[in-house]
Write an enzyme that holds these catalytic residues in place. Structure first.
Site, mmCIF file in Angstrom:
data_model
loop_
_atom_site.group_PDB
_atom_site.id
_atom_site.type_symbol
_atom_site.label_atom_id
_atom_site.label_comp_id
_atom_site.label_asym_id
_atom_site.label_seq_id
_atom_site.Cartn_x
_atom_site.Cartn_y
_atom_site.Cartn_z
ATOM 1 N N ALA A 62 -6.429 7.500 -0.307
ATOM 2 C CA ALA A 62 -5.698 8.581 -1.202
ATOM 3 C C ALA A 62 -6.131 8.869 -2.424
ATOM 4 O O ALA A 62 -6.251 7.454 -2.704
ATOM 5 C CB ALA A 62 -4.287 8.468 -1.551
ATOM 6 N N GLY A 107 -6.234 5.682 3.154
ATOM 7 C CA GLY A 107 -6.230 7.099 4.025
ATOM 8 C C GLY A 107 -7.363 7.064 4.439
ATOM 9 O O GLY A 107 -7.411 7.663 5.619
ATOM 10 N N GLU A 110 -7.227 5.310 7.491
ATOM 11 C CA GLU A 110 -6.229 5.757 8.423
ATOM 12 C C GLU A 110 -7.227 6.839 9.125
ATOM 13 O O GLU A 110 -6.300 7.187 10.019
ATOM 14 C CB GLU A 110 -4.636 5.815 7.646
ATOM 15 N N GLU A 130 -3.778 -1.235 0.039
ATOM 16 C CA GLU A 130 -2.777 -0.321 -0.908
ATOM 17 C C GLU A 130 -1.815 -1.578 -1.194
ATOM 18 O O GLU A 130 -1.478 -1.642 -2.386
ATOM 19 C CB GLU A 130 -2.397 0.512 0.178
#
Ligand code: DAK
Length: 255
Positions: A62, A107, A110, A130
């Protein structure tokens, strides 16, 4: 264009093209990925390859700069958006292959986890860092990683925030294979191992296997009985069995 979708041979190739930020995912980029996934599903492609521009990074996660200073309700909507977009890969009518060409962090990892398969370049690195930002994964990582590699190994990666190289990712079962350049050719060769089979049977197989991770054995077996019976009712199944008897290659029409 930061998200590119090309049709090449019988495949769709989705490329995140933001190399100056190591292909980090802004919220608008996530929306564009969703649209590209839908377009790939509506095309004639027999598989979707997901990759990143450049040789260094598949996707560094992200966009950290964008995550800061947002009200809580907006953060929750952001997580739900990422989860919903990545979940479209689960339901996509064609299988997806993450071609991980470098960093797959947060992300980005993911996104790779949401694909049907994962291939790693020799310089690939995987991680959910994270925790080092005081966060935890928000785009499906806490759910898909343990389903793929088991709870203890997933917790180790999530709680330490450490990264795994391609060899370790292969040992963990996080990736299917390590592939050598030219990477896109390697991804096409991998996808060709399944892409000539009927799409309906491929879908039923994916759905049945997905159930294994989310239901009891008894319910999973019931789902398998239903889905395998559905497969038996397709024209492709008739063609497949007929071709076997006639000692020829089947011609599947996805019906
Ligand atoms: N976001 C924004 N920019 C990034 C970025 C990222 N994730 N990763 C790299 N960049 C940018 C850098 O800022 C730098 O930009 P400039 O400074 O040149 O403008 C450029 O890309 C090149 O990066 P580096 O100079 O750092 O390159 P290095 O080769 O030295 O290092 C690196 C590469 C991948 C090790 C490093 O860039 C790095 O550690 N990046 C961050 C990786 C990371 O922590 N990813 C996880 C992000 S968190 C949610 C909840 C949780 C989440 C999302 C939503 N909600 C509740 C809504 C969690 C999501 C995450 O993914």
């Amino acid at each position: 264009m930061t998200i590119e979708l090309d049709l090449r041979d019988e495949f769709a190739v989705l490329r995140i093209n933001r190399p100056e930020a190591l292909n980090a995912l802004s919220f608008s980029l996530i929306g564009d990925i969703g649209e590209a996934i839908d377009r790939a599903g509506a095309s004639d492609a027999r598989a979707l390859i997901v990759t990143g521009a450049g040789e260094k990074s598949f996707c560094a996660g992200a966009d950290i700069k964008e995550l800061m200073d947002r009200p809580l309700a907006e953060q929750k909507r952001g997580a739900e958006l990422g989860q919903a977009v990545f979940s479209r890969l689960d339901r996509l009518r064609i299988p997806s292959v993450a071609l991980v060409n470098g960093y797959a962090f947060g992300g980005g990892c993911e996104l790779a986890l949401a694909c049907t398969f994962r291939l790693a370049s020799p310089n690939a690195r995987f991680g959910l860092p994270e925790i080092k930002l005081g966060l935890i994964p928000g785009y499906g990582g806490t759910q898909r990683l343990p389903r793929l590699i088991g709870e203890a190994r997933a917790l180790e990666l999530i709680m330490t925030g450490r990264t795994a190289n391609a060899e370790e990712a292969l040992r963990l079962g996080l990736v299917n294979r390590i592939v050598e350049p030219p990477l896109l050719d390697a991804a096409f060769a991998f996808a060709r191992e399944f892409s000539s089979h009927g799409l309906l049977a491929l879908q039923f197989a994916r759905e049945a296997v997905q159930r294994a991770a989310s239901t009891t054995l008894a319910e999973g077996l019931r789902a398998e009985a239903d889905l395998s019976t559905l497969a038996y009712r397709t024209a492709d199944a008739e063609e497949g069995m007929k071709a076997f008897i006639e000692k020829r290659k089947p011609v599947f029409k996805d019906t």
